[in-house]
Design a protein around this motif. Structure first.
Motif, PDB file in Angstrom:
ATOM      1  N   GLY A 183      65.983 -18.568  30.602  1.00  0.00           N
ATOM      2  CA  GLY A 183      65.567 -17.179  30.438  1.00  0.00           C
ATOM      3  C   GLY A 183      64.156 -16.963  30.986  1.00  0.00           C
ATOM      4  O   GLY A 183      63.868 -15.930  31.606  1.00  0.00           O
ATOM      5  N   ALA A 184      63.287 -17.954  30.796  1.00  0.00           N
ATOM      6  CA  ALA A 184      61.921 -17.840  31.303  1.00  0.00           C
ATOM      7  C   ALA A 184      61.902 -17.844  32.828  1.00  0.00           C
ATOM      8  O   ALA A 184      61.090 -17.163  33.456  1.00  0.00           O
ATOM      9  CB  ALA A 184      61.065 -18.977  30.752  1.00  0.00           C
ATOM     10  N   VAL A 185      62.834 -18.616  33.424  1.00  0.00           N
ATOM     11  CA  VAL A 185      62.928 -18.632  34.892  1.00  0.00           C
ATOM     12  C   VAL A 185      63.375 -17.253  35.394  1.00  0.00           C
ATOM     13  O   VAL A 185      62.802 -16.705  36.347  1.00  0.00           O
ATOM     14  CB  VAL A 185      63.901 -19.735  35.378  1.00  0.00           C
ATOM     15  CG1 VAL A 185      64.138 -19.619  36.877  1.00  0.00           C
ATOM     16  CG2 VAL A 185      63.359 -21.109  35.016  1.00  0.00           C
ATOM     17  N   ILE A 232      59.281 -30.184  38.439  1.00  0.00           N
ATOM     18  CA  ILE A 232      59.566 -30.913  37.203  1.00  0.00           C
ATOM     19  C   ILE A 232      59.209 -32.379  37.384  1.00  0.00           C
ATOM     20  O   ILE A 232      59.860 -33.105  38.139  1.00  0.00           O
ATOM     21  CB  ILE A 232      61.052 -30.770  36.800  1.00  0.00           C
ATOM     22  CG1 ILE A 232      61.396 -29.293  36.575  1.00  0.00           C
ATOM     23  CG2 ILE A 232      61.349 -31.588  35.534  1.00  0.00           C
ATOM     24  CD1 ILE A 232      62.802 -29.040  36.050  1.00  0.00           C
ATOM     25  N   GLY A 233      58.120 -32.795  36.739  1.00  0.00           N
ATOM     26  CA  GLY A 233      57.735 -34.210  36.726  1.00  0.00           C
ATOM     27  C   GLY A 233      58.226 -34.848  35.431  1.00  0.00           C
ATOM     28  O   GLY A 233      58.929 -34.210  34.635  1.00  0.00           O
ATOM     29  N   ALA A 234      57.825 -36.080  35.212  1.00  0.00           N
ATOM     30  CA  ALA A 234      58.284 -36.813  34.025  1.00  0.00           C
ATOM     31  C   ALA A 234      57.839 -36.093  32.749  1.00  0.00           C
ATOM     32  O   ALA A 234      58.594 -35.963  31.780  1.00  0.00           O
ATOM     33  CB  ALA A 234      57.736 -38.242  34.040  1.00  0.00           C
ATOM     34  N   ARG A 235      56.599 -35.554  32.779  1.00  0.00           N
ATOM     35  CA  ARG A 235      56.085 -34.893  31.585  1.00  0.00           C
ATOM     36  C   ARG A 235      56.890 -33.635  31.262  1.00  0.00           C
ATOM     37  O   ARG A 235      57.312 -33.395  30.146  1.00  0.00           O
ATOM     38  CB  ARG A 235      54.611 -34.526  31.799  1.00  0.00           C
ATOM     39  CG  ARG A 235      53.893 -34.313  30.481  1.00  0.00           C
ATOM     40  CD  ARG A 235      52.401 -34.074  30.671  1.00  0.00           C
ATOM     41  NE  ARG A 235      51.957 -34.460  32.022  1.00  0.00           N
ATOM     42  CZ  ARG A 235      50.794 -34.049  32.545  1.00  0.00           C
ATOM     43  NH1 ARG A 235      50.002 -33.249  31.857  1.00  0.00           N
ATOM     44  NH2 ARG A 235      50.432 -34.431  33.758  1.00  0.00           N
ATOM     45  N   GLU A 236      57.117 -32.792  32.311  1.00  0.00           N
ATOM     46  CA  GLU A 236      57.909 -31.564  32.118  1.00  0.00           C
ATOM     47  C   GLU A 236      59.333 -31.917  31.642  1.00  0.00           C
ATOM     48  O   GLU A 236      59.864 -31.271  30.753  1.00  0.00           O
ATOM     49  CB  GLU A 236      58.006 -30.752  33.415  1.00  0.00           C
ATOM     50  CG  GLU A 236      56.742 -29.954  33.759  1.00  0.00           C
ATOM     51  CD  GLU A 236      55.821 -30.691  34.712  1.00  0.00           C
ATOM     52  OE1 GLU A 236      56.005 -31.929  34.884  1.00  0.00           O
ATOM     53  OE2 GLU A 236      54.914 -30.053  35.270  1.00  0.00           O
ATOM     54  N   LYS A 278      51.214 -18.974  39.321  1.00  0.00           N
ATOM     55  CA  LYS A 278      51.625 -20.266  38.761  1.00  0.00           C
ATOM     56  C   LYS A 278      51.622 -20.179  37.240  1.00  0.00           C
ATOM     57  O   LYS A 278      50.723 -19.586  36.653  1.00  0.00           O
ATOM     58  CB  LYS A 278      50.615 -21.317  39.223  1.00  0.00           C
ATOM     59  CG  LYS A 278      50.931 -22.735  38.800  1.00  0.00           C
ATOM     60  CD  LYS A 278      50.008 -23.708  39.545  1.00  0.00           C
ATOM     61  CE  LYS A 278      50.331 -25.150  39.179  1.00  0.00           C
ATOM     62  NZ  LYS A 278      49.654 -26.100  40.084  1.00  0.00           N
ATOM     63  N   ARG A 279      52.645 -20.748  36.596  1.00  0.00           N
ATOM     64  CA  ARG A 279      52.634 -20.806  35.133  1.00  0.00           C
ATOM     65  C   ARG A 279      53.601 -21.881  34.623  1.00  0.00           C
ATOM     66  O   ARG A 279      54.515 -22.284  35.333  1.00  0.00           O
ATOM     67  CB  ARG A 279      52.991 -19.446  34.537  1.00  0.00           C
ATOM     68  CG  ARG A 279      54.286 -18.894  35.053  1.00  0.00           C
ATOM     69  CD  ARG A 279      54.497 -17.487  34.498  1.00  0.00           C
ATOM     70  NE  ARG A 279      55.057 -16.626  35.512  1.00  0.00           N
ATOM     71  CZ  ARG A 279      55.483 -15.380  35.281  1.00  0.00           C
ATOM     72  NH1 ARG A 279      55.369 -14.848  34.086  1.00  0.00           N
ATOM     73  NH2 ARG A 279      55.996 -14.667  36.259  1.00  0.00           N
ATOM     74  N   LEU A 280      53.364 -22.277  33.390  1.00  0.00           N
ATOM     75  CA  LEU A 280      54.243 -23.261  32.762  1.00  0.00           C
ATOM     76  C   LEU A 280      55.321 -22.511  31.989  1.00  0.00           C
ATOM     77  O   LEU A 280      55.029 -21.625  31.192  1.00  0.00           O
ATOM     78  CB  LEU A 280      53.434 -24.155  31.815  1.00  0.00           C
ATOM     79  CG  LEU A 280      54.236 -25.347  31.236  1.00  0.00           C
ATOM     80  CD1 LEU A 280      54.549 -26.380  32.313  1.00  0.00           C
ATOM     81  CD2 LEU A 280      53.472 -25.981  30.075  1.00  0.00           C
ATOM     82  N   LEU A 281      56.587 -22.848  32.257  1.00  0.00           N
ATOM     83  CA  LEU A 281      57.707 -22.173  31.591  1.00  0.00           C
ATOM     84  C   LEU A 281      58.350 -23.118  30.585  1.00  0.00           C
ATOM     85  O   LEU A 281      58.412 -24.319  30.799  1.00  0.00           O
ATOM     86  CB  LEU A 281      58.760 -21.734  32.610  1.00  0.00           C
ATOM     87  CG  LEU A 281      58.295 -20.860  33.763  1.00  0.00           C
ATOM     88  CD1 LEU A 281      59.480 -20.517  34.667  1.00  0.00           C
ATOM     89  CD2 LEU A 281      57.624 -19.585  33.264  1.00  0.00           C
ATOM     90  N   GLY A 282      58.896 -22.538  29.492  1.00  0.00           N
ATOM     91  CA  GLY A 282      59.611 -23.323  28.483  1.00  0.00           C
ATOM     92  C   GLY A 282      58.648 -23.857  27.441  1.00  0.00           C
ATOM     93  O   GLY A 282      57.469 -23.500  27.452  1.00  0.00           O
ATOM     94  N   PRO A 283      59.077 -24.695  26.510  1.00  0.00           N
ATOM     95  CA  PRO A 283      60.436 -25.233  26.421  1.00  0.00           C
ATOM     96  C   PRO A 283      61.449 -24.244  25.831  1.00  0.00           C
ATOM     97  O   PRO A 283      62.642 -24.471  25.973  1.00  0.00           O
ATOM     98  CB  PRO A 283      60.279 -26.452  25.511  1.00  0.00           C
ATOM     99  CG  PRO A 283      59.115 -26.124  24.640  1.00  0.00           C
ATOM    100  CD  PRO A 283      58.206 -25.242  25.451  1.00  0.00           C
TER     101      PRO A 283
END
Lengths: 475, 475
Positions: free
Chosen positions: A376-378, A347-351, A366-371
């Motif tokens: 639940g996505a985790v 989790i960086g500033a953007r995330e 690798k994948r982007l989860l959320g928002p």
């Protein structure tokens, strides 16, 4: 950074180094074959125990604990049993400055501690079945090479002992144990075979033994547990009798089911890779590590978002760590991969601003989860990792066996072999010589792959009474 | 039915019989002082461990496990320690048929197992504090009379061991342990005193020892735990050094914190009554027993309502049993009271139809619960029981002490005595002779009751340096 030995060609070297590097054990204790459970290793063991406890208690087994010291007089009541263990027990001979009248054995297994008491507990058919288990340390004066988790002198041991009204009920308990182990093995993601050991390799004192074996590369296998039917072999010498409904006195039939910390070694050996340990979600000391990645000076701090996500995941019952140490992110990734953490969230500033997280699982997906519904996505990503780990393990399991049709074919085997055997000991030993290993025994459950119909014994050619058997080089 | 001995006049007889009757332990194992953890006793112990684990891990302590066997050479490094334990250790001298080169001690406590490894783990001030604990069995060749849970030869033991940068930080760890024990004691409902032991009664090798004591009737007390400051007494002989921020090499200061199964014995002794054991909700193997009471033939069966309520309570995290055995209700009530179950719910046809339950707690309070939010009402009744148990225990605790102003007054004491002591050993021994017991030491925390200002030593009359101390007859 540690460069691990090549796992495919140097399994044992890789295994020993990965345990050190991941800090799962400390081998520097002053007694050979006795190791220290480090915090990380202990927490993996805690999950291992939790899986075993849940599965066995679901079958109606109750926890107990019997003393670690057994009087010599009790220890020596069953002749085959004592013959099997005599060479490898530790003897306590002195208390303070006093020589003990009756030397005490430090339990190598607990039949001889429990059964004199079972004789007091079991009176009537209404007391049966008696299904109890304990998780304790046992001690064996091992003379072979010791290796953490796999062969040690102080063993973290699970042992169920049961008393049943008759042989058939005891056989049904063996089946029930097999089903319970199936549950556990699912959590450990360890595809296995149940194999009835040949007469010359059964547990000392048993009527028959079913071992739980897994392939670990090449022709090698590892026994990760066993279930034994004792018939009346112990209840006779220990006098475990009950009054049947018709008023007659009968001996109980007994079974046992044994597992150990070796399961943890098996998980490391089966799932690990060149980056280190790979824990199935059910065993991982922490299942998710969240790494907040600070931006340039002045950028918003991602730590609050990381901590809030950790709380939300813990509320769902997940084991989560937030790594806020001052190492650089790459060093953190390396360490958590080495330790086998199933899922990493960056989790960086953007995330943090977007309410998302970049997820990388231990198999590299690798994948982007959320928002939307980030927790639940985790959970879903963790479940996907578990499924991928299982698919990979099952594929390797299926490829680990091959059929052998002649003794010549057994020589230089590079996989575990399936063969026809007539059941005679002489033929069994011929198989063992040819493969330079062991005839594991006959398959109790389905074979790992489709085999063609009947055939003659691989050694003598006899076609009568032959069964499918397995041969391998046990670790 | 068992008639228990009168607890107020025959505490030990009562204690031994209630353990048998409630099936918390089985004393018929073949080695004196080593008992069997029965399923019921084991489940109480599991709750005990859970309370300890939660409280200690909240202070940042990590679980570990060190081997049970300690080489003689390591065991003998700290002189006072070995002197204190020499007479009561079990020696392993033989493995199989082989005499061991170096005999092994079965751990009586784990300083000498852990500290050689701590010397490897601690390198820099960044490795400190090192706070680890283990829950393992320890072994002492006890020559006094043994009693289940209170004095045994195989002890279920909790031991925390820590390394700190300096003496003040170690002192702060002692304080933190005291606070953690306060948390635990709240769950066990055991009001206690923290008492700094006199020099002649401290742990072998310690700089000082703080014991945790409870009154158990008359002038008797029971030590239920201890916390020790070791200063550099062990880190010196074992070489546990670190590099300080300024580059210098320093010895760590150490502390330990020990508890055991004796806590379970204390809970039985403090809360039990003539009907049997009384478990605080946090320790009860099952907190609620539901007894469905069948009506006349043809009446509706209350079992479905009982089972549904059990499910609803379990979903709230409660431990619940439904007793559907074919005994008559009175026999069931008797047995669950004997076993100390906090709350009984009776559900007959009328209650089942109305969505209610008749609740009777272990102190005898009876009320009708429901139909509105029946599970919530059960939780509230259990909390009320816990509060009533605490109020009763605190009232007995407050009444257990009295002040003594002269040695004469100490003779024939029927309560635990508070007195002024100058700190000299000779005066301490005069107190011990007078009370026919022990000078427990000086109070670390607040005294159990208001005392009037200053005064002279009870033995020599000296007014300088006197402190409040406690004297009792330890069990």
């Amino acid at each position: 950074m540690v460069e691990l030995p090549d796992k495919s060609t140097r399994l044992i070297d890789w295994y020993l180094e990965v345990l050190d590097a991941a800090q799962l054990t400390d081998k520097r204790y002053g007694v050979k074959g006795m190791n220290v459970w480090t915090p990380y290793g202990f927490q993996a063991r805690r999950q291992l125990d939790a899986v075993m406890i849940r599965a066995i208690e679901a079958t109606g087994s109750a926890p107990v604990e019997f003393p670690a010291l057994i009087p010599q007089t009790e220890f020596q009541k069953e002749k085959d049993h004592i013959k099997g263990f005599d060479a490898q027990v530790y003897w306590v001979t002195r208390g303070g400055a006093t020589e003990l009248d009756i030397p005490l054995v430090l339990r190598p297994t607990s039949e001889t501690a429990m059964y004199p008491v079972f004789a007091l507990w079991v009176r009537s058919h209404r007391d049966l079945p008696l299904n109890v288990y304990q998780i304790v340390n046992t001690f064996r004066y091992e003379t072979k090479t010791t290796r953490p988790f796999l062969r040690v002198r102080e063993i973290h041991f699970f042992e169920e002992h049961t008393c049943q009204v008759d042989e058939a009920t005891a056989t049904a308990r063996v089946e029930s144990n097999l089903a319970a182990f199936g549950e556990m093995a699912r959590a450990f993601v360890l595809p296995f075979l149940a194999i009835r050991r040949p007469e010359w390799d059964k547990f000392p004192g048993a009527f028959y033994s079913v071992a739980l074996d897994i392939p670990v590369g090449g022709a090698r296998t590892l026994q990760i547990g066993s279930i034994h039917h004792y018939r009346e072999n112990f209840s006779g010498p220990y006098g475990i009798r009950y009054e049947a409904a018709d008023g007659s006195q009968k001996l109980v039939h007994q079974t046992t089911f044994g597992l150990s910390e070796r399961l943890l070694g098996a998980v490391v050996a089966v799932h690990g890779d060149q980056k280190g340990v790979v824990f199935p979600p059910a065993l991982a000391p922490y299942q998710v590590v969240i790494v907040p990645i600070p931006g340039k000076p002045g950028a918003p701090d991602p730590a609050p978002a990381a901590l809030a996500l950790a709380d939300a995941l813990r509320a769902r019952g997940l084991r989560v760590e937030v790594d806020r140490s001052d190492e650089r992110p790459g060093a953190k990734y390396y360490r958590h991969e080495l330790r086998g953490v199933p899922l990493r969230l960056e989790i960086g500033a953007r995330e943090a601003a977007a309410g998302t997280a970049t997820a990388v699982d231990r198999l590299g997906t690798k994948r982007l989860l959320g928002p939307n519904d980030l927790p639940g996505a985790v959970e879903a990503a963790l479940a996907d990792f578990g499924a991928a780990l299982r698919a990979a393990a099952e594929a390797r399991f299926a490829a680990a066996f091959s059929e052998a049709r002649s003794l010549t074919e057994l020589r230089g085997s590079t996989s575990v072999r399936v063969l026809r055997w007539c059941g005679r000991e002489a033929c069994g030993h011929e198989v063992e010589t040819a493969i330079d290993g062991a005839l594991l025994g006959t398959a109790e459950g389905p074979l790992p792959f489709k085999v063609e119909g009947e055939g003659g014994c691989i050694a003598c050619g006899a076609s009568e009474g032959t069964r499918w058997a397995l041969a391998a080089q046990p670790l």
